[in-house]
Scaffold this active site. Structure first.
Site, PDB file in Angstrom:
ATOM      1  N   SER A 534       7.023  -2.743   4.693  1.00 13.13           N
ATOM      2  CA  SER A 534       5.650  -2.693   4.796  1.00 13.13           C
ATOM      3  C   SER A 534       5.276  -2.423   6.233  1.00 13.13           C
ATOM      4  O   SER A 534       5.603  -1.274   6.806  1.00 13.13           O
ATOM      5  CB  SER A 534       4.978  -4.028   4.249  1.00 13.13           C
ATOM      6  OG  SER A 534       3.762  -3.838   4.019  1.00 13.13           O
ATOM      7  N   ASP A 614       4.538   1.982  -5.874  1.00 14.83           N
ATOM      8  CA  ASP A 614       3.970   1.289  -4.710  1.00 14.83           C
ATOM      9  C   ASP A 614       2.712   1.956  -4.546  1.00 14.83           C
ATOM     10  O   ASP A 614       2.561   2.889  -4.011  1.00 14.83           O
ATOM     11  CB  ASP A 614       4.854   1.205  -3.553  1.00 14.83           C
ATOM     12  CG  ASP A 614       4.244   0.497  -2.396  1.00 14.83           C
ATOM     13  OD1 ASP A 614       3.100   0.075  -2.449  1.00 14.83           O
ATOM     14  OD2 ASP A 614       4.965   0.276  -1.319  1.00 14.83           O
ATOM     15  N   HIS A 646       5.767  -2.333  -4.420  1.00 19.50           N
ATOM     16  CA  HIS A 646       5.975  -2.903  -2.860  1.00 19.50           C
ATOM     17  C   HIS A 646       6.965  -3.693  -2.779  1.00 19.50           C
ATOM     18  O   HIS A 646       7.690  -3.782  -1.636  1.00 19.50           O
ATOM     19  CB  HIS A 646       4.561  -3.282  -2.458  1.00 19.50           C
ATOM     20  CG  HIS A 646       4.465  -3.291  -0.898  1.00 19.50           C
ATOM     21  ND1 HIS A 646       4.471  -2.135  -0.455  1.00 19.50           N
ATOM     22  CD2 HIS A 646       3.866  -4.051  -0.124  1.00 19.50           C
ATOM     23  CE1 HIS A 646       4.101  -2.301   0.923  1.00 19.50           C
ATOM     24  NE2 HIS A 646       4.043  -3.529   1.156  1.00 19.50           N
TER      25      HIS A 646
END
Length: 671
Positions: A534, A614, A646
């Site tokens: 991320s 995602d 994600h």
């Protein structure tokens, strides 16, 4: 001598006698995951949820267990079940069950017998809460707004949708997809169900999603102690994709007119009535659009409307909280320098005192009805979650569960160590360090720098079921986990310092921690690698264009091109806050901090990982990065999970993730 020889002969070749095994990814996938302790009304029993990966079925197996508060062996009482909630008289446990492939609410006796299905909603049900008079059940269900609690209407529309060959989506507004799911024609609503006759009422009619999506924190709906009122959180702004303006509403449990009881410009969430009904506590953020603003604990006196903030002097966010049974105090948790402790304060404020303080993460606090004992979860960086108790006045902590002890006794788990370095502008930056098992200070090990996501997040003294530092250290790496600018637990200013500065001071902080690690006598400074997910993936992409000091890199779900990320992510308030607007508002900010602008400098071998589902950091970010690496002739590989978002959650996918992760790192550090 003969006895020693016999013992030696019985030792398995794969395991040296008396020596524990390294804790690898296969072991991680066998750990039982405890959560959600619930104390029975008589204070004698704790019910809790357990989840364990089922490798063959490629999903998590969920179950409900109980353990005596006085001590004893935990006992599993239900499979395909989670979220236990005691009936007020303690005679039944309500739970969310998935028998038959649908999520519905069930109830059972405390010994697990007498299972009865309570709800039969075509739109399914979960998140059950029971009123203290035992007459009403709150659930959440994804209903059609024009049907509400009319199940026949909902079923007709579901049948029509399933029979249609047209799967196209007509989008008419923003926040049309979220996390891993496209927004369809249904909305999550809170339903009140009368247990006597099963009649359901939609308490949150309309087009809004209630409660709002959340990755954690207190629950966003609750029932008043007199069983007459429900408080819930809702974002009523017309464009929720650019708003964090959650507010708290109250409504009669039988339905009627809802009234908003908060008016702040930021987010108000997590309502919780005091047991005497006099107060309503909740969390509040002052700055609109900033999901990582300080979470303040607010207490509303319901009769007068008077507001107090009993712990506002603490420069830390309140994570979770609960009332004492006498309504005089609040017990709460905060993150401080990588640890999460339980503290308490009087309802009117004053001195804050710790209950239990040591190097662990504690959460999910619950009281016995007499207020003398608290039950909670405890974990650390070297031990997964178990359930503990302590007297409300403090004292010795007692573990109630040991579900993982026997299994983990086979493995060597290394305690986390921490160190501080001077980062950008002289700020003191903390990092955690994990040494490999059977550590030899005379050996030169490769080092792995792990960069956390967020960017507002933290590495803490907590157990991870995904990026597990024990597994990474067991692969032969000295693992370093820095908490740079943007991290929680070091004051709001350090958290805020990442805003408009993604590749600035945070990068310097991480490089300072890397410098420290490189000078350790047991680290080979020519074999340092780095990985992150991320925002951590963003930082890997940024590192690619700004230094060649790392031997190899791994970017998981990383933000590569800030302009395309801002225009394809779902929670638009996030880039608007972090970069001062959208790309057409602040083109210079986006260009300055976008890793894609520096691709001509890419030289470090890089593994790119992404999930096709995602929607937070859409898969095009990983594809663009991989394309740039390939065209610049940088050694690189791309691992894509079509069925993950994600996070990589399916057990078999997780096993592949870890294998690919270590194959890549080892290729560049262990020839």
């Amino acid at each position: 001598m003969r006895r020693l020889a016999l013992v030696a002969a019985l030792c398995l070749p794969a395991v040296v006698c008396g020596q524990k095994q390294p804790f690898n990814a296969s072991a991680l996938l066998q750990v039982q995951r405890l959560s959600d302790p619930q104390v029975s009304p008589d204070g004698l029993t704790v019910a809790f949820s357990v989840s364990q990966p089922d490798i063959g079925a490629n999903k998590s197996a969920k179950s409900i267990w109980t353990v005596p508060l006085a001590g004893g062996n935990p006992r599993k009482i239900a499979d395909n079940a989670e979220r236990p909630r005691w009936a007020p008289d303690g005679q039944r446990i309500f739970y969310t069950g998935s028998a038959g492939g649908q999520s519905q609410i069930w109830s059972m006796n405390p010994d697990g017998g007498g299972e009865t299905q309570v709800t039969h909603l075509s739109t399914e049900a979960s998140g059950q809460t029971i009123s203290l008079d035992g007459k009403y059940l709150l659930v959440t269900s994804d209903v059609y707004p024009d049907c509400g609690a009319d199940d026949a209407c909902n079923k007709r529309k579901l049948d029509e949708a399933s029979q249609s060959n047209v799967k196209a989506r007509l989008i008419t507004g923003l926040l049309y997809r979220h996390w891993t799911t496209w927004q369809g024609d249904t909305r999550s609503h809170i339903l009140s169900i009368a247990l006597e006759d099963g009649k359901a009422v939609d308490l949150t009619p309309g087009d809004k999603v209630v409660p709002p999506f959340s990755l954690g924190g207190p629950e966003d709906y609750t029932i008043s102690p007199d069983s007459k009122e429900v408080a819930y959180t809702m974002n009523s702004d017309p464009v929720p994709a650019i708003s964090t303006n959650n507010d708290i509403y109250v409504i009669p449990i039988t339905g009627g007119q809802a009234n908003k009881v908060t008016a702040g410009p930021g987010s108000e969430s997590g309502p919780l009535y005091s047991p005497d009904g006099r107060y309503l506590a909740y969390r509040s953020q002052a700055r609109p659009g900033y999901e990582s603003d300080k979470q303040r604990l607010v207490v509303l006196e319901r009769a007068s409307g008077r507001l107090t903030m009993p712990v506002d002097a603490i420069d830390r966010s309140v994570e979770s909280y609960t009332w004492t049974p006498d309504s005089r105090r609040l017990f709460f948790t905060t993150v401080d320098r990588g640890h999460q402790s339980i503290q308490f304060v009087a309802v009117e404020g004053g001195v804050v005192r710790p209950v239990v303080s040591s190097n662990h993460f504690r959460d999910d606090v619950a009281f016995t009805s007499d207020g003398k004992t608290i039950v909670y979860t405890r974990q650390s960086g070297s031990s997964p979650v178990e359930i503990c108790k302590v007297t409300s006045a403090g004292g010795n902590e007692v573990a109630l569960t040991h579900l993982n002890d026997a299994f983990l006794s086979q493995y060597q788990l290394t305690p986390l160590e921490d160190f501080y370095v001077s980062g950008a502008e002289g700020a003191q930056i903390q990092s955690f360090l994990v040494k490999p098992p059977n550590f030899n200070p005379a050996t030169k090990y490769p080092a792995l720098m792990l960069i956390h996501g967020g960017p507002q997040g933290e590495w803490g003294e907590s157990w991870s079921y995904r990026w597990n530092a024990q597994v990474m250290a067991a692969a032969g790496y000295v693992v370093v986990m820095p908490n740079p600018r943007g991290s929680f637990g070091y004051g709001q200013k350090l958290t805020d310092d990442i805003n408009l500065d993604w590749g600035g001071k945070a990068y310097d902080d991480i490089m300072a921690a890397t410098d420290y690690a490189a000078k350790l006598p047991y680290v080979d400074d020519s074999r340092i690698v780095a990985a992150g997910g991320s925002y951590g993936g963003y930082m890997i992409d940024w590192i690619l264009g700004h230094t060649n000091r790392f031997k190899a890199l791994i970017s998981h779900a990383g933000v590569y091109d800030l302009r395309s990320e801002a225009e394809t992510t779902e929670e638009l308030w996030f880039p608007i806050w972090e970069f001062g607007g959208m790309p057409w508002d602040k083109p210079e900010v986006y260009d300055r901090w976008s890793p894609s602008k520096f691709s001509q400098e890419f030289k470090t071998p890089t593994l790119v990982i992404h999930g096709e589902l995602d929607f937070r950091v859409p898969v095009n970010q990983g594809l663009q990065l991989y394309t740039a690496l390939q065209l610049h002739r940088v050694p690189s590989e791309l691992l894509v999970f079509p069925d993950e978002g994600h996070w990589v959650l399916k057990p078999q996918n997780s096993a592949l993730w870890y294998k690919t992760f270590f194959d890549w790192m080892d290729r560049w550090t262990k020839k």
